[in-house]
Design an enzyme around this catalytic site. Structure first.
Site, PDB file in Angstrom:
ATOM      1  CD  GLU A  90      -2.912   1.109   2.061  1.00  0.00           C
ATOM      2  OE1 GLU A  90      -2.397   0.589   3.381  1.00  0.00           O
ATOM      3  OE2 GLU A  90      -3.603   2.137   2.238  1.00  0.00           O
ATOM      4  CG  ASP A  91       1.830   2.571   3.372  1.00  0.00           C
ATOM      5  OD1 ASP A  91       0.734   2.828   3.047  1.00  0.00           O
ATOM      6  OD2 ASP A  91       2.013   2.695   4.610  1.00  0.00           O
TER       7      ASP A  91
END
Ligand code: MN
Length: 733
Positions: free
Chosen positions: A89-90
């Site tokens: 996600e990051d």
């Protein structure tokens, strides 16, 4: 490197060591290698990130992995997945990269977690409910996704202080709404308690601190009491050579708060009971025997309250919880709850899923967890349940306490409290549910909405000709029964609609209209419906009849002529359209539990219209008056004249069943009853629910209760009955 950076690196290394040291399952060298790789990947990926609190980001995934490894008790795959749960996600790493590095199982879990965190974080309940449903759907792939998500949420709750206030409240409410119930249902009691207490701290900070302070104030006194009590117990138990330990048990802040609210009590009234846990060592064979042995030792010395004996060993809760709970009169006359659990039971109570998993290999024991997952799966597979309903039902099933009933063969079935024979029938098999005609409880015939109690023996009577009907939805409480009934009703509706479509085709030909999209759309909007299916259905069932179609045809023709005259047509105001649309869907008001049609007037003080939420009020001179639920007078009516309030609801008369009551009288003759019942059962869409005849001196009186689709059916029936020879009076009431 600065000193700060060096210190941080030391801290990270230490937390990583703690992670490896405190795992519930023992790790092989290959496991350790996998976890090491995940750790290094995460450190590298998050190296430039910091959390809102200023800490290095990597401390978060390590903390989540610690919860997963120790508190939930999962193994290497889950620990590795927890370490890299935020990586995709990051950062620029993809799922494909993860799969290459860690293999498929880890990649699948991380993928599931990434999908959940991408779900929109909306404030609206419906959106949250949708998220929740999606989350449970991922559970179909691998339940570990949910468990790691719960761990992630727990750590976020622990570090919520760094978040802006507005976010704190949102995240905390979401935790109470979704994550705590879920943790509870999975049997992770510890985590559920932590989530609830942390959430309360942010949703109601004053109440939280107040209760917390009072607990601290009374702590010394309580600890002394428990110490004294357990010391006495210890002597007795050691004499019998039982190997055990004790622990004091304290209520969570959240549960104290809930008790105070529900029972409307003060803190000291709620917090007066002491609780002790006895956790004993035992071989699997001796477990039950030892529990009762301890029970008898404890009750030899302290008087038990027989009303408060809970035997969760003979019939475990559906979360898998097992224990023996008793409440005894302790020293100085105070109630003490004693929970008796083996070490295995204790582990299951604390860790839930993981412990089940561990013990399942040793013993052929199908815990409630698997059953629950299967049940959930069935519900999830009926895709078109509305998400809000789904969550509501899920939560209902969650907190409802359970009852245990028997099949005719003596098999035990667990059902939520309030379940009916229909719920029971569907819990056996959906085939059985669909064909339920009646039920016998403990040998006696009961109505289908009969509320079952623990210990009942239930037998379902089936018939090939029976179909589920709408009224069942008013009393079934399990989501399995509910969704199966809905699905069956939809199928039936579609069959009626198909007939209706053919009927319409013929009728349009007579009226010289083409059967095409244009005509169908015109009809749909003329009758203020939503879809063509609604139209076909109403024609199939007869609520749109020949006369109405003719009226449509003539209006349509004259509109056509008007076009030639080029008169501007006045457009109706949009508001008018809306109101009429609602009333065409909800055209009938029914009252009470049996959904009866009664005479009423709409109260002028709030002017309810069809579709509003309303209730009926029995006035002294003017019969039933209907008010909106939000009417300014509602509160005072409810509080001063509660006994005169009637539940009321708007229904779509073409879809619902409602109850009708017919009374007849006349001259008795052979075969009359038969003729009457034949006449009724040969009329479409009518179900007899009760029939009763009395004869005296050659005359008879009869009373028949029916379920009908539409009021017009009832009129029709009355007309037909009046023509039967021998009957001289037919009354509808
Ligand atoms: Mn996270």
């Amino acid at each position: 490197m600065t000193t700060k950076e060096i210190n941080e690196n030391v801290l990270i290394a230490q937390e990583y060591k703690n992670l490896l040291r405190n795992t519930y399952q023992s790790l092989s060298p290959a496991d350790k290698k996998l976890i090491r790789l995940a750790f290094e990947t995460a450190v590298e990926a998050h190296k430039d990130q910091r959390r809102k609190s200023g800490e290095p980001y990597i401390l978060h995934p390590i903390a989540v992995a610690q919860i997963v490894a120790d508190q939930i008790g999962l193994g290497a795959t889950s620990i590795a997945a927890a370490l890299i749960h935020d990586v995709v996600e990051d950062t620029s790493m993809t799922i494909h990269d993860i799969e290459l590095l860690f293999g498929e199982p880890v990649a699948k879990i991380v993928d599931g977690l990434t999908k959940i965190s991408k779900l929109s974080k909306d404030k609206r309940v419906s959106v949250q409910a949708e998220n929740f449903k999606k989350m449970l759907l991922t559970m179909n792939d691998d339940v570990r996704v949910i468990l790691i998500k719960i761990a992630d949420r727990l750590h976020n709750m622990m570090t919520l202080k760094a978040m802006p206030e507005e976010k704190q409240v949102r995240i905390a409410s979401e935790t109470l709404y979704i994550y705590a119930p879920l943790a509870h249902r999975i049997g992770m009691y510890n985590i559920k308690t932590q989530l609830e207490d942390l959430a309360l701290k942010y949703t109601e900070p004053e109440i939280y601190t107040d209760i917390e302070r009072k607990i601290i104030d009374s702590q010394d006194e309580r600890t002394d009491y428990i110490k004294n009590f357990t010391k006495q117990l210890q002597e007795h138990l050691t004499k019998e050579r039982i190997k055990f330990r004790t622990e004091g048990r304290f209520k969570s802040i959240f549960s104290i708060r809930r008790k105070m609210q529900i029972k409307n009590r003060r803190f000291d009234e709620v917090f007066d009971r002491f609780a002790v846990r006895i956790i004993y060592k035992s071989s699997p064979k001796q477990e039950k025997f030892l529990a009762w042995k301890i029970y008898s030792i404890v009750t030899d010395h302290y008087q038990p309250n027989p009303m408060r004996l809970r035997d969760w060993i003979s019939s475990p809760k559906s979360t898998g919880y097992e224990a023996l709970h008793i409440t005894v009169v302790g020293p100085s006359g105070k109630w003490v709850e004693v929970q008796i659990r083996s070490e295995r039971m204790h582990e299951i109570a604390e860790k839930g899923y993981a412990a089940h998993f561990k013990y399942k290999h040793g013993k052929q024991d199908e815990g409630g967890m698997e059953q629950w997952l299967n049940r959930l799966k069935e519900v999830l597979e009926s895709q078109d349940t509305d998400a809000v309903d789904f969550v509501k039902e899920f939560k209902l099933n969650l907190y409802a306490s359970e009852i245990f009933v028997f099949t005719p063969n003596g098999d035990l079935k667990s059902l939520p409290k309030g379940a009916t024979p229909i719920d029971f029938a569907f819990s056996i098999h959906s085939e059985v549910g669909q064909k339920t005609r009646g039920a016998r409880v403990n040998g006696k015939i009961v109505p289908l909405n009969f509320e079952l109690s623990s210990g009942d023996q239930v037998e379902i009577i089936t018939s090939e000709t029976v179909k589920p009907n709408t009224s069942w939805l008013d009393f079934v409480i399990t989501s399995k029964a509910r969704s199966a009934i809905r699905a069956a009703l939809r199928t039936e509706e579609r069959a009626i609609a198909n007939d209706g479509k053919e009927l319409l085709r013929r009728k349009l030909r007579h009226l010289k209209f083409k059967f095409n999209d244009k005509t169908i759309n015109a009809l749909v909007s003329y009758f203020k419906l939503k879809t063509s299916l609604d139209l076909y259905y109403r024609i199939g069932i007869g609520t749109i009849d020949n006369k109405m179609l003719k009226k449509f045809a003539s209006e349509e023709n004259s509109r056509f002529l008007q076009l030639f005259r080029r008169r501007p047509s006045d457009k109706p105001k949009s508001e008018d359209i809306d109101k009429s649309q609602i009333s065409s869907y909800y055209d009938m008001l029914v009252f009470g539990k049996n959904q009866e049609t009664l005479n009423y007037t709409l109260s002028p003080c709030c002017n309810p219209i069809a579709g509003d939420e309303v209730f009926g009020f029995v006035s002294i001179n003017e019969g039933i008056k209907v008010h909106k639920t939000e009417c300014p007078n509602a509160i005072s009516l409810h509080s001063n004249y509660g006994y005169r309030i009637l539940n009321a609801k708007w229904v779509d008369s073409s879809k619902g069943f409602f109850t009708g009551n017919i009374r007849l009288s006349g001259i008795d003759r052979m075969g009359l009853v038969n003729e009457v019942t034949n006449l009724i059962s040969n009329t479409h869409n009518v179900d007899i629910t009760q029939i009763h005849f009395d004869t005296e001196n050659g005359t008879f009186t009869g009373e028949i209760k029916l379920h009908v689709r539409h009021a017009s059916t009832l009129y029709m029936l009355v007309n037909k009955l009046e023509k039967v020879s021998g009957i001289d009076k037919v009354v509808r009431d």
